[in-house]
Design an enzyme around this catalytic site. Structure first.
Site, short mmCIF file in Angstrom:
data_model
loop_
_atom_site.label_atom_id
_atom_site.label_comp_id
_atom_site.label_asym_id
_atom_site.label_seq_id
_atom_site.Cartn_x
_atom_site.Cartn_y
_atom_site.Cartn_z
N PHE A 69 42.82 49.58 37.56
CA PHE A 69 42.96 48.17 37.21
C PHE A 69 42.75 48.01 35.71
O PHE A 69 41.79 48.56 35.16
CB PHE A 69 41.97 47.31 37.99
CG PHE A 69 42.23 45.84 37.83
CD1 PHE A 69 43.36 45.28 38.40
CD2 PHE A 69 41.39 45.05 37.09
CE1 PHE A 69 43.64 43.93 38.23
CE2 PHE A 69 41.66 43.69 36.92
CZ PHE A 69 42.79 43.13 37.50
N ASP A 110 34.24 50.94 41.21
CA ASP A 110 34.65 49.54 41.25
C ASP A 110 35.02 49.23 42.69
O ASP A 110 36.00 49.75 43.22
CB ASP A 110 35.84 49.31 40.30
CG ASP A 110 36.22 47.83 40.21
OD1 ASP A 110 35.88 47.06 41.12
OD2 ASP A 110 36.90 47.47 39.23
N TYR A 140 34.89 36.89 44.26
CA TYR A 140 35.89 35.88 44.62
C TYR A 140 37.01 36.38 45.52
O TYR A 140 37.86 35.61 45.94
CB TYR A 140 36.51 35.25 43.36
CG TYR A 140 37.06 36.24 42.36
CD1 TYR A 140 38.33 36.78 42.51
CD2 TYR A 140 36.31 36.62 41.26
CE1 TYR A 140 38.83 37.69 41.60
CE2 TYR A 140 36.80 37.52 40.33
CZ TYR A 140 38.06 38.05 40.50
OH TYR A 140 38.55 38.95 39.59
N LYS A 141 37.02 37.67 45.84
CA LYS A 141 38.07 38.18 46.72
C LYS A 141 37.61 38.08 48.18
O LYS A 141 37.53 37.00 48.75
CB LYS A 141 38.43 39.61 46.33
CG LYS A 141 38.96 39.77 44.90
CD LYS A 141 39.41 41.19 44.64
CE LYS A 141 39.64 41.50 43.18
NZ LYS A 141 40.59 40.63 42.49
N ARG A 185 52.54 42.20 47.10
CA ARG A 185 51.23 42.58 47.64
C ARG A 185 50.75 41.48 48.58
O ARG A 185 50.67 40.31 48.20
CB ARG A 185 50.23 42.78 46.50
CG ARG A 185 48.93 43.41 46.92
CD ARG A 185 48.00 43.59 45.74
NE ARG A 185 47.55 42.30 45.19
CZ ARG A 185 46.50 42.18 44.37
NH1 ARG A 185 45.83 43.25 43.99
NH2 ARG A 185 46.14 41.00 43.92
#
Length: 403
Positions: free
Chosen positions: A122, A192, A217-218, A362
């Protein structure tokens, strides 16, 4: 999966009651919970109570009535989701800031100067790593292809920086195996877990993990820009120091001393004043996630993936994610030359996923609130779009920064 088959599965799904605990708009199939989880009703109530009573009535007294302990209290709750112990996780700052703190801290505690990571990680992980190595004299960042990581992991590496579940393809590293490989050459690993916590089974202490970060927040449904968190194994806590030595990480912050003295344990990784409003929403999301059985989540995630993968196969769309559930996270990556336009066309029809350049559609498969019927309907809508080629319309061709 037919609609009848999907409804039959939903009728016996032990996770089905969780759906009613989220604010999910009518007419929307939400497949973007891997980027932003929906609003739990409990979070709405928690934030309202904090604003109206705690802040509105108690004012500054709120710090002595639970606010000051929020980062460690919520950290301990997150710890139970990722196989950590109390006192090893703290909720604070952003994922990016926490990456920086841990990378610099790990380098300063080692006589080695190489941080090793994967090309295509990422972007923020690599961007932050570039800045972190620049802050430590002699340190360098080495980035190699995933297939070359094993050869590059040698006795010059201080820190192996890996994302457990790849943000685009959903490929998953074997956390225990790669931790053991790093330890075999005397390196530490920083994981991560942004696309892992709340999505796939994680047991950091069983794997002898060293360090980890993740966002709120995911899959943890803490809201946009929710505070992140970091993990430091207890055996490393005395040896590693926070390079952002702010007053909240001080051993006695309210003594207001000029000289910095790090707090013992995980609290030294605090920097500034905790964002109490964001932490309240995150705590509600984490509490909801903790009620769910991880084995049930994993099994349902696999069923939802198989349903969408079968739909993609029938349409001739490449599934870029691993088929083996043990080798992937809880989203599916579909590769298509017009993935962005296809994503926009799906959104217009009420199926919200996202696009990742250059050619990946996605779709997040968050089993806590997604029904089998919703995923079956999403597959049918995808088939309709491909057959009609509606996604070729000019209005779908303009790229958007956020989908």
């Amino acid at each position: 999966m037919t609609l009848d088959e999907a409804r039959a599965l939903d009728a016996v799904d032990p996770l089905a009651p969780f759906r009613a605990r989220f604010a999910l708009p009518e007419g929307v199939i939400y497949l973007d919970g891997n980027s932003l989880g929906p609003l739990p009703h409990a979070a709405h109530a928690a934030v309202a109570e904090l604003v109206e009573r705690q802040w509105g009535e108690r004012l500054i007294r709120g710090w002595n009535e639970g606010w000051i302990e929020a980062p460690t209290r919520i950290g301990d709750q997150i710890a139970r989701l990722i196989g950590a112990d109390e006192g090893e996780v703290i909720a604070c700052d952003s994922t990016s800031a926490n990456l920086y703190k841990l990378i610099v801290g790990a380098l300063r505690a080692s006589d080695r100067r190489v941080v090793l990571s994967e090309a295509g990680n990422f972007p923020t992980d690599l961007h932050i790593a570039q800045g972190a190595v620049a802050a430590v004299p002699g340190a360098t960042l080495r980035v190699v292809a995933r297939a070359d990581l094993a050869d590059a992991l040698d006795d010059r590496v201080a820190l192996l920086l890996l994302t457990h579940v790849h943000y685009k393809t959903a490929e998953r590293f074997d956390l225990a195996d790669w931790t053991a490989r790093a330890h075999a050459v005397g390196a530490r690993v920083l994981w991560d877990l942004s696309h892992s916590a709340g999505a796939v089974p994680v047991d950091l202490n069983a794997a002898r993990a060293d360090l980890a970060v993740g966002c709120g927040y995911k899959y943890l449904n803490g809201g946009p820009g929710a505070p992140a968190w970091l993990f430091v194994a207890r055996r490393h806590q005395a040896a590693l120091d926070n390079p952002l030595s702010g007053w909240m990480g001080h051993a006695a912050p309210f003594d207001f001393a000029d000289a910095y003295a790090p707090a013992p344990g995980i609290r030294r990784w605090l920097t500034g004043t905790p964002p109490i409003l964001g932490l309240a929403a995150l705590e509600a999301g984490v509490a909801l996630m903790r009620e769910a059985d991880p084995a049930l989540l994993a099994a349902k995630s696999a069923r939802l993936f198989d349903a969408l993968a079968a739909a993609a196969d029938a349409l001739g769309i490449e599934v870029a994610s691993p088929r083996d559930p043990a080798l992937r996270g809880s989203h599916i990556a579909l590769r298509h030359p017009q993935a962005h336009a296809l994503c926009q066309a799906l959104i217009e029809r009420g199926v919200i996923g996202d696009f990742r350049a250059p050619d990946v559609l996605r779709l997040g498969l968050t089993p806590l609130y997604l029904s089998h019927e919703a995923v079956a309907r999403a597959g049918a809508i995808l088939a309709e779009l491909v057959a009609s080629r509606d996604w070729e319309a000019p209005r779908f061709q303009t790229r958007r920064a956020v989908t």
